[in-house]
Design a protein around this motif. Structure first.
Motif, mmCIF file in Angstrom:
data_model
loop_
_atom_site.group_PDB
_atom_site.id
_atom_site.type_symbol
_atom_site.label_atom_id
_atom_site.label_comp_id
_atom_site.label_asym_id
_atom_site.label_seq_id
_atom_site.Cartn_x
_atom_site.Cartn_y
_atom_site.Cartn_z
ATOM 1 N N ILE A 17 0.830 -1.202 0.000
ATOM 2 C CA ILE A 17 0.000 0.000 0.000
ATOM 3 C C ILE A 17 0.864 1.252 0.000
ATOM 4 C CG2 ILE A 17 -1.640 1.346 1.376
ATOM 5 C CD1 ILE A 17 -2.786 -1.393 2.313
ATOM 6 N N ARG A 21 0.990 3.948 -2.840
ATOM 7 C CA ARG A 21 0.403 5.218 -2.369
ATOM 8 C C ARG A 21 1.209 6.432 -2.833
ATOM 9 N NH1 ARG A 21 0.048 9.670 -1.158
ATOM 10 N NH2 ARG A 21 -0.636 10.684 0.748
ATOM 11 N N THR A 28 -2.337 1.616 -10.181
ATOM 12 C CA THR A 28 -1.888 0.524 -9.348
ATOM 13 C C THR A 28 -1.644 -0.722 -10.193
ATOM 14 O OG1 THR A 28 -3.241 1.401 -7.567
ATOM 15 C CG2 THR A 28 -2.439 -0.850 -7.312
ATOM 16 N N ASN A 33 -3.686 -5.504 -6.716
ATOM 17 C CA ASN A 33 -5.118 -5.675 -6.487
ATOM 18 C C ASN A 33 -5.502 -7.053 -5.968
ATOM 19 O OD1 ASN A 33 -5.668 -3.067 -7.364
ATOM 20 N ND2 ASN A 33 -5.736 -3.696 -9.507
ATOM 21 N N SER A 158 -12.707 5.605 -7.525
ATOM 22 C CA SER A 158 -11.835 4.474 -7.219
ATOM 23 C C SER A 158 -10.493 4.997 -6.708
ATOM 24 C CB SER A 158 -11.605 3.622 -8.473
ATOM 25 O OG SER A 158 -10.819 4.338 -9.411
ATOM 26 N N TYR A 159 -9.705 4.100 -6.157
ATOM 27 C CA TYR A 159 -8.386 4.475 -5.635
ATOM 28 C C TYR A 159 -7.566 5.204 -6.696
ATOM 29 C CZ TYR A 159 -3.817 3.905 -3.360
ATOM 30 O OH TYR A 159 -2.596 4.140 -2.793
ATOM 31 N N ASP A 160 -7.540 4.652 -7.906
ATOM 32 C CA ASP A 160 -6.726 5.234 -8.973
ATOM 33 C C ASP A 160 -7.301 6.556 -9.478
ATOM 34 O OD1 ASP A 160 -4.742 3.267 -9.063
ATOM 35 O OD2 ASP A 160 -5.988 1.970 -10.296
ATOM 36 N N VAL A 162 -8.869 8.873 -7.739
ATOM 37 C CA VAL A 162 -8.803 9.970 -6.777
ATOM 38 C C VAL A 162 -7.688 10.953 -7.100
ATOM 39 C CG1 VAL A 162 -8.368 10.590 -4.370
ATOM 40 C CG2 VAL A 162 -9.895 8.693 -4.904
ATOM 41 N N GLU A 163 -6.467 10.461 -7.199
ATOM 42 C CA GLU A 163 -5.351 11.382 -7.446
ATOM 43 C C GLU A 163 -5.456 12.026 -8.822
ATOM 44 O OE1 GLU A 163 -0.532 11.699 -6.910
ATOM 45 O OE2 GLU A 163 -1.496 9.740 -6.826
ATOM 46 N N ALA A 169 -3.733 12.221 -3.379
ATOM 47 C CA ALA A 169 -3.906 10.780 -3.272
ATOM 48 C C ALA A 169 -4.724 10.414 -2.045
ATOM 49 C CB ALA A 169 -2.539 10.097 -3.215
ATOM 50 N N VAL A 170 -5.243 9.199 -2.048
ATOM 51 C CA VAL A 170 -6.014 8.690 -0.914
ATOM 52 C C VAL A 170 -5.184 8.798 0.363
ATOM 53 C CG1 VAL A 170 -7.054 6.621 0.090
ATOM 54 C CG2 VAL A 170 -7.352 7.112 -2.351
ATOM 55 N N SER A 203 -0.651 12.204 3.883
ATOM 56 C CA SER A 203 -1.258 11.305 4.863
ATOM 57 C C SER A 203 -0.694 11.477 6.263
ATOM 58 C CB SER A 203 -1.064 9.849 4.423
ATOM 59 O OG SER A 203 0.322 9.564 4.302
#
Length: 231
Positions: A17, A21, A28, A33, A158-160, A162-163, A169-170, A203
């Motif tokens: 992660i 990240r 990713t 995944n 989705s995670y990808d 977001v950024e 980024a998440v 983060s």
């Protein structure tokens, strides 16, 4: 019954992660995944593949280059927001922690405050466009309220995505220094507090703002009432 994760299993997941990240990939890698459906031994194999890929294809200079990229990605995330607040003489109010503040619980622990005072920023897709809803840490999206307000079901990025669509980024998403055309909404759950703590792009960061300051610096479009479980 799901077996509890062993310490090595958790470590490998955290490693994967962290590596994904900090902007090491535009998207990713597929083998990341599959981590959550694998055993500890299989996760180790996947992470070994990830390490080999990083050190041969992405960072041929070895661990030194990887660490440099890690630091640069980390610093760039917060520097965008620092530059944003510098225009208002507010950059010194940004707080940075030696621990993660990527979740409401972690942010509250880092700040020593109640989780409900964490202003979490949620990202959604509406008519193929990204929107942000900033809500109190103890609030949850109410699907019926959301649909009544936006005329569609709540669909998070989705995670990808977001950024790419938001600009952060998440783990560090906030309403400051975001991409153009991202619409920001503030949820009513925030109004009960004198000050709240949104993230600042990374983060391990936050800033304490009054509600009028949240309105000013977030560039919000409107207040909405789309959450539950906080009243």
């Amino acid at each position: 019954m799901k077996k509890p994760q062993t310490a090595p299993t958790r470590i490998y997941k955290i490693l994967a992660i962290i590596l994904s990240r900090f902007c090491l990939f535009k998207k990713t890698p597929p083998f990341i995944n599959v981590l959550y459906n694998k055993t500890g031994a299989e996760i180790k194999t996947v992470c070994e593949l990830l390490s080999d890929y990083l050190l041969t294809e992405v960072f041929p200079g070895g661990i030194t280059d990887l660490y440099k990229a890690f630091r640069e990605g980390f610093l760039m995330a917060i520097e965008k927001v620092r530059e944003f607040f510098r225009a208002f003489g507010m950059e010194d109010k940004i707080l940075e922690f030696e621990v993660s503040s990527a979740t409401v619980e972690l942010a509250a622990a880092a700040l020593g405050c109640e989780g409900k005072r964490i202003a979490k920023t949620l990202s959604f897709l509406v008519d193929d466009k990204a929107i942000l809803i900033v809500a109190a840490g103890d609030a949850k999206i109410d699907n019926s309220k959301y649909k009544a307000n936006f005329s569609c079901k709540a669909k998070m990025l989705s995670y990808d995505q977001v950024e790419e669509m938001i600009g952060h980024a998440v783990g560090g998403v906030c309403p400051f220094a975001i991409n153009e055309n991202v619409i920001v909404y503030l949820d009513e759950s925030l109004k009960r507090f004198e000050t709240v703590f949104p993230a600042c792009g990374s983060s391990n960061s936050a800033i304490e703002l009054t509600i009028p300051e949240m309105e000013q610096y977030s560039g919000y479009t409107a207040w909405v009432d789309v959450c539950k479980a906080w009243q």
